[in-house]
Scaffold this motif. Structure first.
Motif, mmCIF file in Angstrom:
data_model
loop_
_atom_site.group_PDB
_atom_site.id
_atom_site.type_symbol
_atom_site.label_atom_id
_atom_site.label_comp_id
_atom_site.label_asym_id
_atom_site.label_seq_id
_atom_site.Cartn_x
_atom_site.Cartn_y
_atom_site.Cartn_z
ATOM 1 N N LEU A 136 0.819 -1.205 0.000
ATOM 2 C CA LEU A 136 0.000 0.000 0.000
ATOM 3 C C LEU A 136 0.857 1.261 0.000
ATOM 4 O O LEU A 136 1.838 1.364 0.744
ATOM 5 C CB LEU A 136 -0.902 0.037 1.236
ATOM 6 C CG LEU A 136 -1.663 1.354 1.490
ATOM 7 C CD1 LEU A 136 -2.750 1.547 0.439
ATOM 8 C CD2 LEU A 136 -2.262 1.374 2.888
ATOM 9 N N ILE A 137 0.467 2.206 -0.831
ATOM 10 C CA ILE A 137 0.945 3.582 -0.761
ATOM 11 C C ILE A 137 -0.287 4.460 -0.834
ATOM 12 O O ILE A 137 -1.028 4.423 -1.826
ATOM 13 C CB ILE A 137 1.906 3.954 -1.908
ATOM 14 C CG1 ILE A 137 3.186 3.123 -1.849
ATOM 15 C CG2 ILE A 137 2.249 5.440 -1.859
ATOM 16 C CD1 ILE A 137 4.161 3.415 -2.987
ATOM 17 N N ARG A 138 -0.519 5.234 0.198
ATOM 18 C CA ARG A 138 -1.655 6.166 0.205
ATOM 19 C C ARG A 138 -1.121 7.569 0.458
ATOM 20 O O ARG A 138 -0.474 7.826 1.470
ATOM 21 C CB ARG A 138 -2.673 5.793 1.278
ATOM 22 C CG ARG A 138 -3.889 6.760 1.291
ATOM 23 C CD ARG A 138 -4.831 6.487 2.453
ATOM 24 N NE ARG A 138 -5.520 5.218 2.296
ATOM 25 C CZ ARG A 138 -5.381 4.175 3.109
ATOM 26 N NH1 ARG A 138 -4.532 4.250 4.139
ATOM 27 N NH2 ARG A 138 -6.037 3.059 2.899
ATOM 28 N N VAL A 139 -1.376 8.466 -0.466
ATOM 29 C CA VAL A 139 -0.933 9.857 -0.349
ATOM 30 C C VAL A 139 -2.172 10.738 -0.271
ATOM 31 O O VAL A 139 -2.988 10.762 -1.203
ATOM 32 C CB VAL A 139 -0.046 10.265 -1.542
ATOM 33 C CG1 VAL A 139 0.317 11.743 -1.441
ATOM 34 C CG2 VAL A 139 1.221 9.416 -1.582
ATOM 35 N N SER A 140 -2.305 11.452 0.839
ATOM 36 C CA SER A 140 -3.442 12.352 1.054
ATOM 37 C C SER A 140 -2.944 13.790 1.085
ATOM 38 O O SER A 140 -1.937 14.077 1.733
ATOM 39 C CB SER A 140 -4.142 12.022 2.380
ATOM 40 O OG SER A 140 -4.466 10.648 2.465
ATOM 41 N N ASP A 141 -3.666 14.683 0.416
ATOM 42 C CA ASP A 141 -3.252 16.082 0.411
ATOM 43 C C ASP A 141 -4.454 16.996 0.564
ATOM 44 O O ASP A 141 -5.609 16.542 0.482
ATOM 45 C CB ASP A 141 -2.463 16.414 -0.864
ATOM 46 C CG ASP A 141 -3.330 16.391 -2.122
ATOM 47 O OD1 ASP A 141 -4.337 17.117 -2.180
ATOM 48 O OD2 ASP A 141 -2.992 15.649 -3.071
ATOM 49 N N ASP A 142 -4.189 18.267 0.815
ATOM 50 C CA ASP A 142 -5.241 19.273 0.952
ATOM 51 C C ASP A 142 -5.177 20.266 -0.195
ATOM 52 O O ASP A 142 -5.477 21.446 -0.029
ATOM 53 C CB ASP A 142 -5.129 19.987 2.304
ATOM 54 C CG ASP A 142 -3.797 20.727 2.458
ATOM 55 O OD1 ASP A 142 -2.902 20.542 1.602
ATOM 56 O OD2 ASP A 142 -3.652 21.494 3.427
ATOM 57 N N GLY A 143 -4.790 19.784 -1.360
ATOM 58 C CA GLY A 143 -4.623 20.641 -2.523
ATOM 59 C C GLY A 143 -5.925 21.006 -3.207
ATOM 60 O O GLY A 143 -7.019 20.855 -2.653
ATOM 61 N N SER A 144 -5.820 21.466 -4.434
ATOM 62 C CA SER A 144 -6.964 22.024 -5.162
ATOM 63 C C SER A 144 -7.981 20.980 -5.595
ATOM 64 O O SER A 144 -9.130 21.313 -5.887
ATOM 65 C CB SER A 144 -6.474 22.793 -6.395
ATOM 66 O OG SER A 144 -5.697 21.944 -7.229
ATOM 67 N N GLY A 145 -7.594 19.720 -5.632
ATOM 68 C CA GLY A 145 -8.538 18.671 -6.002
ATOM 69 C C GLY A 145 -8.743 18.543 -7.498
ATOM 70 O O GLY A 145 -8.275 19.354 -8.300
#
Length: 304
Positions: free
Chosen positions: A61-70
């Motif tokens: 598993l690699i999960r990358v979560s961000d708060d960017g523009s979407g």
């Protein structure tokens, strides 16, 4: 006339999946390659906080979560296709590219050799949408704050021969951690966190360049180093170089960037080695993090 038994088969087009899997070989060398591409995409989206979760060295598993523009609902499927990008539209854009990920290959390549799920919500959108990278799949509603989550599972599940070349879990995790540190060093204004098998191994709050250098290279690096800044001009060099007394037995504390991209360049490495040659024994290595800022037209991002 009878065809020779050694004659080549007739020319034909390769299936799309095989084309993508061949292209994946240029992008997805190991889990850390996937992580680098996904984190760079998150940075290009204007994220200020990026969380990374890994399992089994990033192979499971690699999960990358961000708060960017979407990403908009109608663009989710397009984001998973080859040669699709929001970052360049012309040759002039390519010659002056300032973003990190620009080829439009990362998501499509990863999806061809792993199980990929893309969940995203644009700022201001009513809710998020999720798309599984499977033939015929359609976006479905999902719960998520503004930003994007890219989840990759079971790397090389459909190409087992390539999976055999991966190293141990500890080794692959070490490569992933190093890849994240390289990116984080160049972006101190962004917060990063890294968890492996449920345990947090790296937590980097937002900081200035000096504090981030200390967090990555060790707190003892800062008092034993000197700031470098040539000032504005055609070529600007800034960062920190350790004193000769802080040399190391390995070259694992050497970070060099060109326009924010980590690079390994023999010319730059040689120049830095020469600068220390009268003060370091041949078996010792200097420690430094240096950032070179030049006109983007002077760099070919496909090469460098």
């Amino acid at each position: 006339m009878q065809k020779s038994p050694n004659a080549l088969p007739s020319i034909h087009r390769l299936p799309d999946l095989l084309i993508s899997q061949i292209a994946a070989g240029e992008v997805v060398e190991r889990p850390s390659s996937v992580l680098k591409e996904l984190v760079e995409n998150a940075l290009d989206a204007g994220s200020m906080a990026i969380q990374v979760q890994l399992e089994e060295g990033g192979v499971k598993l690699i999960r990358v979560s961000d708060d960017g523009s979407g990403i908009a609902k109608e663009e989710l499927a397009l984001a998973l296709t080859r040669h699709a990008t929001s970052k360049i539209a012309s040759l002039d854009d390519l010659e002056r590219v300032a973003t990190l990920g620009f080829r439009g290959e990362a998501l499509a390549s990863v999806a061809s050799v792993a199980r990929l799920t893309l969940t995203s919500r644009q700022r201001g959108a009513d809710h998020a949408w999720r798309l599984h990278a499977e033939p015929g799949a359609s976006p479905e509603p999902a719960a998520l704050g503004a930003g994007t989550v890219v989840e990759m599972r079971d790397l090389y599940y459909n190409t087992p021969a390539r999976r055999k070349f991966l190293k141990s879990e500890a080794t692959e995790f070490a490569h992933c951690a190093e890849a994240l540190k390289r990116v984080a060093l160049a972006h101190p204004e962004v917060a990063f966190s890294l968890a492996h098998n449920g345990r947090t191994s790296l937590h980097l709050p937002r900081a200035d360049a000096r504090a981030r250098a200390g967090a990555i290279l060790g707190e003892d690096f800062l008092p034993e180093s000197r700031a470098v800044d040539t000032g504005p001009g055609i070529l600007r060099v800034r960062g920190y170089c350790a004193l000769p007394t802080h040399s190391r037995s390995r070259g694992d504390a050497q970070f060099c960037y060109v326009n924010g991209r980590f690079v390994r360049d023999k010319l730059l490495s040689h120049a830095l080695r020469e600068a220390y040659q009268d003060m370091l024994h041949g078996s010792r290595y200097p420690a430094y993090c240096l950032f070179l800022d030049i006109d983007p037209t002077g760099v070919d991002v496909n090469v460098h």
